[in-house]
Design an enzyme around this catalytic site. Structure first.
Site, PDB file in Angstrom:
ATOM      1  N   SER A  70     -10.656  34.366 -96.463  1.00 43.16           N
ATOM      2  CA  SER A  70     -10.090  35.267 -95.463  1.00 43.16           C
ATOM      3  C   SER A  70      -9.284  34.462 -94.449  1.00 43.16           C
ATOM      4  CB  SER A  70     -11.217  36.026 -94.747  1.00 43.16           C
ATOM      5  OG  SER A  70     -10.744  36.660 -93.573  1.00 43.16           O
ATOM      6  N   ASP A 175     -16.173  56.875 -93.060  1.00 40.60           N
ATOM      7  CA  ASP A 175     -15.278  55.726 -92.954  1.00 40.60           C
ATOM      8  C   ASP A 175     -14.588  55.424 -94.278  1.00 40.60           C
ATOM      9  OD1 ASP A 175     -16.310  55.661 -90.443  1.00 40.60           O
ATOM     10  OD2 ASP A 175     -17.351  53.745 -90.650  1.00 40.60           O
TER      11      ASP A 175
END
Length: 393
Positions: A70, A175
């Site tokens: 990441s 979500d």
């Protein structure tokens, strides 16, 4: 979207090789526009996908290993795609691992390994669904890479299950559903129990959505959430004197509640139930006014929602109230409310484009004076759900 060219360079720096074979996917964050604490009561929510989110660059590799990295977090790893288990020290890596685990559980074993580089634009911990964004983009990308079908509703359900069972977070479906099924300039009218949904046009015209992050740690959420849920269940039990088949407050109309509210003995429990029933009604009203393009009426419903969450459901707290009060004092603001579980997190405000700079300056100053905390603001538009990125950015 970030600069894809730069991310491809970062990808080859991390994983080696050339840029050939790299594919790019994107999943948004989400915000709930109205309909708070209604989902577990059988009511509707009204979220929208945002234009910023999580970008994933992915490329097959010759073994059955997963290379995970990441641009946002220092933790990275290369692990086997088989026999995955949750490990606390793996931090954010547990979310993509959960998705690979879930796909295997559903009979979709990866045929090869993959290198995956994530780039997140969602502020971590802001309550804008960074984890759901990671899950949904991972599921969608791997299914596409493996040549499998990509049903957005299935992807949402699988991603929620992965977070519930592998990560151990008992989140609802909202979500992941909004991240997977969002559509530009539309909000989603979603029944969380049945997964029936409708895309409702959200034509903001000269107005912008501004998310305000209180940067208040939400320490009370779990205990208060359980308490509120218990109070709603108590209200249902007492209302069964009039409605023997009643299972959830969301099954009542506002008129039915008004006619039978005296059956709820405890005044606090009655207020909790009132919020839920009225909030569900506000969601229905919101759909009607937005279909008419009446943003001012929607702003009034946002205000009423926050006031109810403050006075009847009591889940706002001084930080959210201070931010909302400051927001409503700015000319050009049609409405402002807390969004999410409460006791910190974010507000959502509907602000005229010409007032945005003033809004950020004045609300930021007043909020910091009132609380001692420095807020963050994100001016956002409503975007599409998960997709493959085509072309350069």
């Amino acid at each position: 979207m970030p600069q894809i060219t730069e991310l491809k360079k970062e990808f080859t720096k991390r994983f080696g090789g050339s840029e050939d074979g790299i594919r790019v996917f994107h999943a948004p964050g989400r915000v709930n526009l109205i309909g708070e604490h209604t989902d577990y009561n059988g009511g509707a929510v009204f979220p929208a996908a945002l234009t910023f989110g999580t970008t994933l660059l992915i490329r097959p590799r010759g073994d059955l290993q997963l290379g995970l990295a990441s641009t946002n977090f220092p933790v990275s790893s290369t692990i086997s795609a088989r026999g995955l288990t949750f490990k606390e020290e793996d931090d954010w890596l547990n979310y993509p691992k959960a998705v690979v685990w879930e796909l295997a559980r559903r009979g979709i074993e990866l045929s090869v390994g993959y290198d995956l580089l994530y780039h997140g634009e969602i502020p971590n911990g802001a309550g804008l669904s960074s984890s759901a964004s990671i899950e949904v983009v991972t599921a969608y990308a791997l299914l596409r890479m493996e040549g499998k079908k990509t049903d957005p509703v299935e992807i949402a359900v699988w991603s929620q299950h992965a977070e519930n069972e592998f990560v151990g977070v008992k989140c609802g479906i909202m979500d992941q559903f909004a991240v997977a099924n969002g559509k530009k300039d539309h909000a989603i009218h979603l029944n969380c129990d049945t997964l029936e949904y409708e895309l409702v046009p959200f034509r903001s015209g000269d107005y912008r959505l501004v998310i305000g992050n209180t940067n208040k740690r939400r320490g009370l959420v779990d205990s208060k959430y359980n308490e509120r849920r218990s109070q709603c269940e108590q209200a249902v039990r007492e209302l069964r004197a009039a409605f023997p088949e009643l299972k959830l407050l969301g099954q009542l109309t506002l008129a039915e509640f008004e006619a039978n509210k005296s059956l709820i003995g405890d005044e606090t429990v009655r207020r909790r139930a009132r919020h839920v029933v009225e909030e569900i009604d506000r969601v229905k009203q919101s759909i009607d006014v937005l279909k008419r393009g009446d943003l001012a009426a929607f702003g009034s419903l946002m205000n009423a929602s926050h006031d109810s969450l403050r006075d009847l459901y009591e889940v706002t707290g001084p930080e959210l109230d201070a931010m909302v009060d400051a927001a409503r004092a700015v000319p050009g603001v049609l409405g402002s409310r807390m969004t999410g579980a409460g006791f910190g997190g974010c507000t959502i405000s509907l602000v005229h484009g010409q007032s945005v700079d003033r809004f950020i300056e004045e609300v930021g100053r007043k909020y910091e004076t009132a609380t001692g905390l420095k807020p963050d603001f994100y001016v956002c538009d409503i975007g599409d759900g998960v997709r493959e990125w085509e072309g350069e950015a």
